[in-house]
Design an enzyme around this catalytic site. Sequence first.
Site, PDB file in Angstrom:
ATOM      1  N   HIS A 189     -59.010  18.697  12.988  1.00  0.00           N
ATOM      2  CA  HIS A 189     -59.387  17.128  12.620  1.00  0.00           C
ATOM      3  C   HIS A 189     -60.596  17.058  11.824  1.00  0.00           C
ATOM      4  CE1 HIS A 189     -56.685  15.479  16.160  1.00  0.00           C
ATOM      5  NE2 HIS A 189     -55.865  15.912  15.264  1.00  0.00           N
ATOM      6  N   ARG A 296     -44.023  20.768   1.942  1.00  0.00           N
ATOM      7  CA  ARG A 296     -43.762  22.135   2.761  1.00  0.00           C
ATOM      8  C   ARG A 296     -43.672  21.796   4.397  1.00  0.00           C
ATOM      9  NH1 ARG A 296     -47.677  23.607  -1.423  1.00  0.00           N
ATOM     10  NH2 ARG A 296     -46.649  25.029  -2.873  1.00  0.00           N
ATOM     11  N   ARG A 332     -38.864  19.818   1.450  1.00  0.00           N
ATOM     12  CA  ARG A 332     -38.311  21.257   1.682  1.00  0.00           C
ATOM     13  C   ARG A 332     -38.046  21.716   2.934  1.00  0.00           C
ATOM     14  NH1 ARG A 332     -41.622  26.288  -0.859  1.00  0.00           N
ATOM     15  NH2 ARG A 332     -42.447  26.075   1.311  1.00  0.00           N
ATOM     16  N   ASN A 454     -44.327  30.921  -7.777  1.00  0.00           N
ATOM     17  CA  ASN A 454     -45.224  31.967  -6.815  1.00  0.00           C
ATOM     18  C   ASN A 454     -43.962  33.071  -6.519  1.00  0.00           C
ATOM     19  OD1 ASN A 454     -46.921  29.875  -7.086  1.00  0.00           O
ATOM     20  ND2 ASN A 454     -47.394  29.606  -4.864  1.00  0.00           N
ATOM     21  N   ASP A 455     -43.017  32.642  -5.668  1.00  0.00           N
ATOM     22  CA  ASP A 455     -42.242  33.752  -5.379  1.00  0.00           C
ATOM     23  C   ASP A 455     -41.100  34.311  -6.413  1.00  0.00           C
ATOM     24  OD1 ASP A 455     -42.765  34.356  -2.651  1.00  0.00           O
ATOM     25  OD2 ASP A 455     -41.454  32.517  -1.931  1.00  0.00           O
ATOM     26  N   ARG A 465     -47.655  39.144  -4.207  1.00  0.00           N
ATOM     27  CA  ARG A 465     -48.721  38.518  -4.635  1.00  0.00           C
ATOM     28  C   ARG A 465     -49.912  38.250  -3.881  1.00  0.00           C
ATOM     29  NH1 ARG A 465     -47.558  32.970  -2.419  1.00  0.00           N
ATOM     30  NH2 ARG A 465     -45.494  32.861  -1.214  1.00  0.00           N
ATOM     31  N   CYS A 502     -42.946  23.529  -9.288  1.00  0.00           N
ATOM     32  CA  CYS A 502     -43.666  23.054  -8.061  1.00  0.00           C
ATOM     33  C   CYS A 502     -44.535  24.306  -7.747  1.00  0.00           C
ATOM     34  CB  CYS A 502     -42.854  22.742  -6.963  1.00  0.00           C
ATOM     35  SG  CYS A 502     -41.803  23.943  -5.948  1.00  0.00           S
TER      36      CYS A 502
END
Length: 573
Positions: A189, A296, A332, A454-455, A465, A502
């Site tokens: 928070h 995500r 997703r 990325n992947d 990575r 993305c």
Amino acid sequence: MIQLRGIGVSPGLAIGKAHIVKEKRVEIKKRKIKNTDIEHEILKFEKVIDEILRETDKFIEFYTTNKDDKEIFESHQLILKDPELKNSILAMIKEELVCLEHAIHKHFHNVASYFESLDNDFFAQKATDYLDVSNRIINFLLGKRGFKQNHFDADEIPILYTTTPSQVAYLAKAGVKGFYTAKGSETSHNSIIARSFGLNCVVGIPDLFDTIKNGDYLILDGSDGTVIINPDLEVLKEYKLKLAKQELHKAELLGIINIEVPKIVGKKIALKMNIELPEEIEFITKMKPDGIGLFRTEFLYMDRDSLPTEEEQFEVYKNLAKKLDGKGLVIRTFDLGGDKFSNIFTTAKEENPFLGNRGLRFSISHPNIFRTQINAILRASIYGNIKIMFPMVIGLDDFIKAQRFVKKAISNLQNRGYDVNSDIEIGVMIEIPSAALCSEMLAEHADFFSIGTNDLIQYTLSVDRTNDLLNNYYVPHNPAVLQLIKYTVEGAKKHNIPVSVCGQMASTPKYIALLLALGVDELSIAPSAFLDVKKEIINLNDETIMKLREFNIKTTVNNIEKKLREVSSEFEV
């Protein structure tokens, strides 16, 4: 000069003098009372609760900048209004004949200790909230100002062991530009409120208190977690220049929020954003993206001891969709595994989780968990423009299996009397080379593609990575990666479905012209890079894109870099 590294949880630079805050522990003695004092102690309890509730109302009215900040302080109000609090305190006063201060201290610390014993970030945050409320009550009863007794100058950087939401609000009111805490996380928070207030924040250097003194000159970099103590003159000049550029750049970027992105070679490029936490939505909407291209959802499953319920997820998805006011929200389905784990699942340990049971494979092998999420998404679909995207799809078989799963869920929900969007769009995240190679087949059945670079880079080049030793091999503009992106776009065009990117490439300005030349239709960008990418597109011209389209990407990395430098003087490897 000493340089340390922590975790940056709220980006930006702050330069100033260290102000070490060591909160004095208030000693609460177990003072016995007489039977004749009971009524007086109860009246004191009622008065203090009313007072703290009023104070919290003021926090909400004057110091919260968005609905999510407000909800954090509203959770404090729920703690104060909890019937169990009153029952517990009155029982101790009446049965144990103890003073109110001791009863408050005992109750709140028992609850906080229980949450802390669960060794879970979600419950650790609850413990922080309870202790924050407890301290405010105790300080009021004892006539002490607590944290508010600290005076901060605008050029100071407070150094704390830990902090609370109400203390972060106080720091913002004091005008400081940043602060450091030994304890904390990106999703706490305190971090959320720090980002809302624009306070730079670094956490997680336990030995900082042994290294730093009051008045030491500090550089605090909330972007990468760097803390520099008493920098030498050259370093200080360097960071002061960075800070000046940061302020200038920030002002420049704010000026393009309302500027419309021009068409590139006759095509309008949709600029969307990635989101990980629902609390980010207020900040995101201020920058006016064309929607959320990637939510995500695995972060709903992490740092907790129980699975999120259908109702809990439904509320999150519904609220996001409503706040986007008709703009697209691509949800997703959860992608746990690889570099993302949740302590809820007790699955067998995998030697190579990046190649293990993750993404859509995990969902298909855990139908009850999958069904709960799909039901929640479908129920929320009538509140906005929601779309579903499956991660880690290897080919057509798994996609069709998941697509049928959704269709069955639609039928079951309708039979239970729920309204759902029966024509909800379902897309594929292209992040495995096999999916890229099957893109034409997938495009025949899917409504859209989103390329997770990325992947895709990691799996195409066989490069971890997260391994710093292999950074030289993790090259986004490797010709193999570019050919897979181009092949994916060509497969999608044959069935007239849009392609988004993305992954990190979409958030890196130097790659934008290349991605547009390869034919992508949309970009989904990290919030911190959104305006930089928008500026890059505004400054692009059709000639640059056409030159890159004519370039043969079936060549060496060096030749690709040479070409990118030709079209952009700012391209750096």
